[in-house]
Design an enzyme around this catalytic site. Structure first.
Site, PDB file in Angstrom:
ATOM      1  N   ASP A 100       0.881  -1.156   0.000  1.00 57.71           N
ATOM      2  CA  ASP A 100       0.000   0.000   0.000  1.00 57.71           C
ATOM      3  C   ASP A 100       0.932   1.222   0.000  1.00 57.71           C
ATOM      4  O   ASP A 100       2.119   1.098   0.307  1.00 57.71           O
ATOM      5  CB  ASP A 100      -0.879  -0.044   1.256  1.00 57.71           C
ATOM      6  CG  ASP A 100      -1.770   1.173   1.389  1.00 57.71           C
ATOM      7  OD1 ASP A 100      -2.299   1.627   0.360  1.00 57.71           O
ATOM      8  OD2 ASP A 100      -1.942   1.668   2.514  1.00 57.71           O
ATOM      9  N   LEU A 101       0.398   2.392  -0.314  1.00 60.77           N
ATOM     10  CA  LEU A 101       1.262   3.578  -0.389  1.00 60.77           C
ATOM     11  C   LEU A 101       1.243   4.398   0.900  1.00 60.77           C
ATOM     12  O   LEU A 101       2.256   4.543   1.576  1.00 60.77           O
ATOM     13  CB  LEU A 101       0.830   4.447  -1.573  1.00 60.77           C
ATOM     14  CG  LEU A 101       1.592   5.756  -1.767  1.00 60.77           C
ATOM     15  CD1 LEU A 101       3.056   5.506  -2.113  1.00 60.77           C
ATOM     16  CD2 LEU A 101       0.940   6.589  -2.866  1.00 60.77           C
ATOM     17  N   ASP A 102       0.070   4.916   1.227  1.00 63.44           N
ATOM     18  CA  ASP A 102      -0.003   5.867   2.334  1.00 63.44           C
ATOM     19  C   ASP A 102       0.063   5.171   3.684  1.00 63.44           C
ATOM     20  O   ASP A 102      -0.696   4.244   3.949  1.00 63.44           O
ATOM     21  CB  ASP A 102      -1.285   6.685   2.230  1.00 63.44           C
ATOM     22  CG  ASP A 102      -1.248   7.876   3.163  1.00 63.44           C
ATOM     23  OD1 ASP A 102      -0.151   8.431   3.333  1.00 63.44           O
ATOM     24  OD2 ASP A 102      -2.282   8.219   3.744  1.00 63.44           O
ATOM     25  N   LYS A 162     -10.904  -1.245  -1.536  1.00 63.46           N
ATOM     26  CA  LYS A 162     -10.653  -2.166  -0.430  1.00 63.46           C
ATOM     27  C   LYS A 162     -11.787  -1.982   0.585  1.00 63.46           C
ATOM     28  O   LYS A 162     -12.234  -0.859   0.751  1.00 63.46           O
ATOM     29  CB  LYS A 162      -9.307  -1.840   0.237  1.00 63.46           C
ATOM     30  CG  LYS A 162      -8.096  -1.915  -0.693  1.00 63.46           C
ATOM     31  CD  LYS A 162      -6.877  -1.242  -0.035  1.00 63.46           C
ATOM     32  CE  LYS A 162      -5.716  -1.109  -0.994  1.00 63.46           C
ATOM     33  NZ  LYS A 162      -4.568  -0.382  -0.431  1.00 63.46           N
ATOM     34  N   GLU A 219       0.313  -3.387   4.601  1.00 65.84           N
ATOM     35  CA  GLU A 219      -0.831  -2.474   4.718  1.00 65.84           C
ATOM     36  C   GLU A 219      -0.863  -1.823   6.090  1.00 65.84           C
ATOM     37  O   GLU A 219      -0.358  -2.383   7.057  1.00 65.84           O
ATOM     38  CB  GLU A 219      -2.132  -3.276   4.548  1.00 65.84           C
ATOM     39  CG  GLU A 219      -2.764  -3.195   3.189  1.00 65.84           C
ATOM     40  CD  GLU A 219      -3.440  -1.874   2.897  1.00 65.84           C
ATOM     41  OE1 GLU A 219      -3.534  -1.007   3.790  1.00 65.84           O
ATOM     42  OE2 GLU A 219      -3.871  -1.705   1.749  1.00 65.84           O
ATOM     43  N   ASP A 220      -1.507  -0.660   6.182  1.00 70.74           N
ATOM     44  CA  ASP A 220      -1.669  -0.045   7.508  1.00 70.74           C
ATOM     45  C   ASP A 220      -3.140   0.155   7.870  1.00 70.74           C
ATOM     46  O   ASP A 220      -3.441   0.715   8.917  1.00 70.74           O
ATOM     47  CB  ASP A 220      -0.937   1.303   7.568  1.00 70.74           C
ATOM     48  CG  ASP A 220      -1.659   2.373   6.766  1.00 70.74           C
ATOM     49  OD1 ASP A 220      -2.199   2.056   5.680  1.00 70.74           O
ATOM     50  OD2 ASP A 220      -1.707   3.532   7.228  1.00 70.74           O
ATOM     51  N   THR A 242       1.181  10.550   3.360  1.00 68.74           N
ATOM     52  CA  THR A 242       0.530  11.706   2.721  1.00 68.74           C
ATOM     53  C   THR A 242      -0.771  12.070   3.436  1.00 68.74           C
ATOM     54  O   THR A 242      -1.410  13.054   3.076  1.00 68.74           O
ATOM     55  CB  THR A 242       0.235  11.440   1.230  1.00 68.74           C
ATOM     56  OG1 THR A 242      -0.488  10.223   1.117  1.00 68.74           O
ATOM     57  CG2 THR A 242       1.510  11.352   0.421  1.00 68.74           C
ATOM     58  N   SER A 300      -2.477   0.651  -4.539  1.00 68.03           N
ATOM     59  CA  SER A 300      -3.026   1.802  -3.818  1.00 68.03           C
ATOM     60  C   SER A 300      -4.285   2.333  -4.479  1.00 68.03           C
ATOM     61  O   SER A 300      -4.405   2.319  -5.705  1.00 68.03           O
ATOM     62  CB  SER A 300      -1.977   2.919  -3.781  1.00 68.03           C
ATOM     63  OG  SER A 300      -2.552   4.126  -3.344  1.00 68.03           O
ATOM     64  N   ALA A 301      -5.205   2.830  -3.667  1.00 69.70           N
ATOM     65  CA  ALA A 301      -6.438   3.437  -4.188  1.00 69.70           C
ATOM     66  C   ALA A 301      -6.177   4.836  -4.744  1.00 69.70           C
ATOM     67  O   ALA A 301      -7.007   5.398  -5.442  1.00 69.70           O
ATOM     68  CB  ALA A 301      -7.476   3.510  -3.078  1.00 69.70           C
ATOM     69  N   SER A 302      -5.017   5.395  -4.440  1.00 74.26           N
ATOM     70  CA  SER A 302      -4.721   6.777  -4.825  1.00 74.26           C
ATOM     71  C   SER A 302      -4.438   6.899  -6.319  1.00 74.26           C
ATOM     72  O   SER A 302      -3.598   6.186  -6.866  1.00 74.26           O
ATOM     73  CB  SER A 302      -3.505   7.285  -4.052  1.00 74.26           C
ATOM     74  OG  SER A 302      -3.082   8.520  -4.593  1.00 74.26           O
ATOM     75  N   LYS A 320     -10.706   8.266   7.131  1.00 71.29           N
ATOM     76  CA  LYS A 320      -9.698   7.254   6.767  1.00 71.29           C
ATOM     77  C   LYS A 320     -10.311   6.158   5.884  1.00 71.29           C
ATOM     78  O   LYS A 320     -11.306   5.555   6.234  1.00 71.29           O
ATOM     79  CB  LYS A 320      -9.088   6.641   8.025  1.00 71.29           C
ATOM     80  CG  LYS A 320      -8.065   7.561   8.643  1.00 71.29           C
ATOM     81  CD  LYS A 320      -6.924   6.808   9.315  1.00 71.29           C
ATOM     82  CE  LYS A 320      -5.823   7.778   9.709  1.00 71.29           C
ATOM     83  NZ  LYS A 320      -5.193   7.425  10.957  1.00 71.29           N
TER      84      LYS A 320
END
Length: 218
Positions: free
Chosen positions: A10-12, A146, A170-171, A18, A115-117, A46
């Site tokens: 995942d990214l963030d 997700k 993932e976070d 971010t 990522s969803a971004s 979130k």
């Protein structure tokens, strides 16, 4: 060492943070509408889509707007968010992540971003990581958010790996659920109680020790 494993990140909150920029942009938007938007309020956004985030924000401020007004606010918020993103540098890569990617490179283990971004490629480019990922799946590639596992299944496909040989980092609870639904190994970064459905839990991104990785991959 076995090479039949791959990672999907995942990214963030995993590679960079971010979330703070989203918060600043939402807070400034709320201030321009005449009400306070706090970090506690921000928790409600979130893992929520941009459109729904605005609706929650307007509910907090008890502000009623037309669809056109909402659209222009969404554009304004995104432009402010991107102005922060455009100033990002490699200093914003979370601790331990560069070392982890080096380890994967040395051991010929492929990795993708899931990522969803829609801004994911831009963010990776700004922090100097874009060319290191074998595949990138972002908000432009997926139709389901997700906890649907679509983003990770596309990632596995792009890496030409079976889902059960993929390890997801993932976070967020929704991300862990998505990884588990895809039959992948899930590593949760953060609160152990919150992420208890993960296969493994690390307090933060510095937890990727060589011993942990060796055990994971073999």
């Amino acid at each position: 060492m076995k090479k039949d494993k791959a990672f999907i990140f995942d990214l963030d909150g995993v590679i960079v943070d971010t979330a703070k920029y989203h918060f600043l942009a939402w807070r400034n938007l709320a201030n321009s509408l005449g009400f306070e938007f706090t970090e506690a309020h921000n928790e409600l956004l979130k893992g929520v889509s941009r459109v729904r985030s605005l609706e929650i924000l307007l509910e907090i401020g008890k502000v009623a707007l037309t669809e056109d007004q909402k659209q222009s606010l969404l554009i304004k918020k995104n432009e402010e968010y991107l102005s922060y993103v455009n100033k990002m540098t490699a200093d914003e890569i979370l601790p331990g992540i560069s070392k982890l990617l080096d380890y994967l490179d040395v051991n010929n283990i492929k990795y993708a971003l899931g990522s969803a971004s829609k801004n994911a490629p831009l963010i990776l480019e700004k922090v100097g990581l874009l060319n290191r990922f074998s595949a990138i799946v972002d908000g432009n590639d997926v139709s389901k958010a997700k906890p649907d596992s679509e983003v990770f299944l596309i990632g596995a496909q792009k890496l030409q790996m079976k889902p059960e040989n993929c390890i997801v980092v993932e976070d967020a609870i929704a991300g862990i659920e998505a990884a588990n639904a895809a039959n992948m190994v899930s590593i949760g970064i953060g609160d152990a109680e919150l992420l208890k459905k993960a296969t493994y839990i690390l307090k933060d991104t510095t937890g990727f020790t060589n011993d942990f990785l060796k055990n994971l991959i073999n």
